[in-house]
Scaffold this active site. Structure first.
Site, mmCIF file in Angstrom:
data_model
loop_
_atom_site.group_PDB
_atom_site.id
_atom_site.type_symbol
_atom_site.label_atom_id
_atom_site.label_comp_id
_atom_site.label_asym_id
_atom_site.label_seq_id
_atom_site.Cartn_x
_atom_site.Cartn_y
_atom_site.Cartn_z
ATOM 1 N N GLU A 102 0.824 -1.202 0.000
ATOM 2 C CA GLU A 102 0.000 0.000 0.000
ATOM 3 C C GLU A 102 0.865 1.262 0.000
ATOM 4 O O GLU A 102 1.989 1.253 0.482
ATOM 5 C CB GLU A 102 -0.918 -0.009 1.222
ATOM 6 N N CYS A 115 3.608 8.421 1.523
ATOM 7 C CA CYS A 115 4.064 7.415 2.478
ATOM 8 C C CYS A 115 4.258 6.114 1.697
ATOM 9 O O CYS A 115 3.285 5.564 1.166
ATOM 10 C CB CYS A 115 2.991 7.265 3.565
ATOM 11 N N CYS A 122 6.234 -7.342 6.880
ATOM 12 C CA CYS A 122 7.324 -6.866 7.719
ATOM 13 C C CYS A 122 7.694 -7.970 8.704
ATOM 14 O O CYS A 122 6.818 -8.674 9.216
ATOM 15 C CB CYS A 122 6.896 -5.620 8.497
ATOM 16 N N CYS A 126 6.229 -5.870 15.477
ATOM 17 C CA CYS A 126 5.790 -4.959 16.543
ATOM 18 C C CYS A 126 4.323 -5.280 16.861
ATOM 19 O O CYS A 126 3.499 -5.387 15.953
ATOM 20 C CB CYS A 126 5.959 -3.504 16.117
ATOM 21 N N CYS A 129 1.260 -3.090 15.487
ATOM 22 C CA CYS A 129 1.280 -2.666 14.082
ATOM 23 C C CYS A 129 0.646 -3.738 13.196
ATOM 24 O O CYS A 129 1.007 -4.910 13.284
ATOM 25 C CB CYS A 129 2.735 -2.430 13.659
ATOM 26 N N GLY A 170 6.662 -2.326 6.054
ATOM 27 C CA GLY A 170 8.044 -2.796 6.015
ATOM 28 C C GLY A 170 9.019 -1.970 6.825
ATOM 29 O O GLY A 170 8.714 -0.875 7.278
ATOM 30 N N LEU A 224 10.349 4.659 18.697
ATOM 31 C CA LEU A 224 10.810 4.281 20.031
ATOM 32 C C LEU A 224 9.693 3.582 20.827
ATOM 33 O O LEU A 224 9.815 2.452 21.227
ATOM 34 C CB LEU A 224 11.331 5.516 20.764
ATOM 35 N N CYS A 342 -1.167 5.479 10.307
ATOM 36 C CA CYS A 342 0.071 4.831 10.764
ATOM 37 C C CYS A 342 -0.202 3.454 11.335
ATOM 38 O O CYS A 342 -1.049 3.298 12.218
ATOM 39 C CB CYS A 342 0.728 5.644 11.870
HETATM 40 N N1 SAH Z 1 9.187 -0.103 10.129
HETATM 41 C C1 SAH Z 1 9.291 1.317 10.179
HETATM 42 C C2 SAH Z 1 8.344 2.071 9.265
HETATM 43 C C3 SAH Z 1 6.896 1.642 9.213
HETATM 44 S S1 SAH Z 1 5.762 2.095 10.477
HETATM 45 C C4 SAH Z 1 9.092 1.795 11.609
HETATM 46 O O1 SAH Z 1 8.581 1.035 12.413
HETATM 47 O O2 SAH Z 1 9.482 2.917 11.919
HETATM 48 C C5 SAH Z 1 5.604 3.814 10.533
HETATM 49 C C6 SAH Z 1 5.240 4.327 11.936
HETATM 50 O O3 SAH Z 1 3.921 3.926 12.361
HETATM 51 C C7 SAH Z 1 6.185 3.820 12.988
HETATM 52 O O4 SAH Z 1 6.540 4.866 13.850
HETATM 53 C C8 SAH Z 1 5.337 2.805 13.710
HETATM 54 O O5 SAH Z 1 5.804 2.519 14.986
HETATM 55 C C9 SAH Z 1 3.990 3.475 13.699
HETATM 56 N N2 SAH Z 1 2.877 2.569 14.026
HETATM 57 C C10 SAH Z 1 2.813 1.242 13.821
HETATM 58 N N3 SAH Z 1 1.623 0.757 14.235
HETATM 59 C C11 SAH Z 1 0.924 1.799 14.719
HETATM 60 C C12 SAH Z 1 -0.384 1.942 15.271
HETATM 61 N N4 SAH Z 1 -1.210 0.906 15.383
HETATM 62 N N5 SAH Z 1 -0.770 3.177 15.647
HETATM 63 C C13 SAH Z 1 0.041 4.245 15.506
HETATM 64 N N6 SAH Z 1 1.268 4.173 14.981
HETATM 65 C C14 SAH Z 1 1.718 2.960 14.587
#
Ligand code: SAH
Length: 364
Positions: A102, A115, A122, A126, A129, A170, A224, A342
């Site tokens: 996407e 974006c 990925c 996390c 996510c 990713g 972080l 996000c």
């Molecule tokens: N892998 C990279 C880039 C993709 S995610 C990374 O983690 O930085 C882009 C951003 O969205 C990251 O800061 C991630 O932590 C955040 N993110 C992931 N899941 C989320 C959620 N459910 N709500 C808000 N932010 C989220």
């Protein structure tokens, strides 16, 4: 149960040559060494006008057809959805092997941001996510990344794309080589400044070091989300390999090498990382690495039944950070209702990748 941290394979991944995988030289060779001005016309059409080869009518028809056959586009549109009164557009693309990714275009009064995804799925896992919940399919090629920018820029039309964020699906620093060559293309051929290109990472330290040593001063964002290792091991499993103190050192190295302030991303999860103690710990890290904090409301994902902090707590948390000497802003959410916010990008690549790919293969 012990869970091992995700593996980070920094390899270049797939090598299929789609249109935007080619550089000027290899496209010249592909065109059987047509005169230089033909390659210039093509390059101008692709990277400045965001045209498809068929739309570049200064090129002879035979050449356009040859391009279609030998260097096809990588992305087939499966679905396009809009939100925020048409100011947010999300595309779901299918790749040649059936995987899906996407891309999101966000139009603001003063800028237009794309974006992009750097991988299908990925491996970082996390917990909060949606992409992490779905798992890893493969790295994207340079062309598959660049084409996302081009296709979004074509849709933006008069609104020139001004910013790129590697915050789609990713982990860009786990696909370093292709991410970097796409950045060179976005900078050198599309013409965006390096500073307006943001690479967001969970904290792949070798990748941060390579970014620090690289030529272009891109912006670095680190996801972080937790300021102590116990909590971060849980939310961001890669922390077991690259814990917070080592990550802070890498961020400081980046800042020193590039003279660029790092951003810390923090999705506020109610009762998990939004306490006063979290704010104090985070502020101390932000001061130490002289970073700016971006607070994101947690966006809902199917696999994580915890809610985001209420808006009032978000503001309180920001104020607490400020009181403890850290700069912080609250990021507005875009595209929530079309799952474009996000962490919500999950495509439906699992379902589709499980089906046999029939394009170009004999029926079974
Ligand atoms: N892998 C990279 C880039 C993709 S995610 C990374 O983690 O930085 C882009 C951003 O969205 C990251 O800061 C991630 O932590 C955040 N993110 C992931 N899941 C989320 C959620 N459910 N709500 C808000 N932010 C989220």
């Amino acid at each position: 149960m012990t869970v091992s941290p995700p593996a980070v394979d920094e390899g270049s991944g797939e090598k299929s040559q789609t249109l935007y995988d080619h550089d000027r030289e290899s496209i010249g060779a592909l065109l059987n060494n047509e005169p230089r001005y033909r390659v210039d016309q093509l390059w101008q059409g692709l990277y400045q006008n965001f045209a498809t080869p068929q739309q570049i009518t200064t090129l002879p028809k035979t050449l356009r057809s040859a391009l279609d056959a030998r260097a096809p586009l990588a992305l087939t549109e499966v679905e396009r959805s809009e939100a925020d009164g048409g100011q947010t557009i999300k595309w779901l693309w299918r790749l040649h092997d059936g995987h899906q990714v996407e891309t999101v275009l966000m139009l603001y009064p003063d800028r237009a941001t794309v974006c992009v995804s750097s991988q299908a799925g990925c491996a970082m896992a996390c917990s909060f996510c949606a992409t992490g919940q779905a798992g890893f399919d493969r790295h994207l090629t340079t062309g598959e990344i660049v084409e996302q920018v081009v296709r979004a820029a074509a849709a933006a039309g008069e609104r020139r794309v001004s910013n790129i964020v590697f915050m789609g699906m990713g982990e860009p620093l786990a696909n370093f080589d292709n991410t970097w060559s796409s950045i060179e293309r976005i900078h050198g051929d599309i013409g965006l400044s390096a500073r307006s290109i943001t690479v967001s990472t969970v904290g792949v330290i070798p990748g941060i070091r390579r970014l620090a040593a690289a030529t272009l001063p891109v912006t670095l964002a680190v996801s972080l989300h937790a300021a102590n290792d116990v909590l971060r091991n849980e939310l961001v499993p890669l922390n077991r390999r690259y814990p917070i103190s080592a990550l802070c050192d890498a961020m400081m190295e980046f800042r020193q090498a590039k003279g660029r302030r790092v951003s810390l991303e923090w999705a506020l999860i109610h009762g998990v990382n939004d306490t006063d103690r979290d704010a104090t710990e985070l502020a101390s890290i932000a001061r130490r690495v002289r970073a700016h904090v971006n607070l994101i409301p947690l966006n809902p994902t199917p696999g994580y039944p915890v809610v985001g902090a209420p808006p009032a707590r978000l503001r309180e948390f920001r104020d607490l950070l400020e009181q403890h000497g850290a700069n912080a802003t609250v990021r507005r959410t875009r595209g929530l209702e079309i799952d474009a916010a996000c962490g919500q990008l999950a495509a439906r690549h699992r379902d589709v990748a499980d089906q046999p790919v029939t394009i170009g293969s004999p029926s079974r």
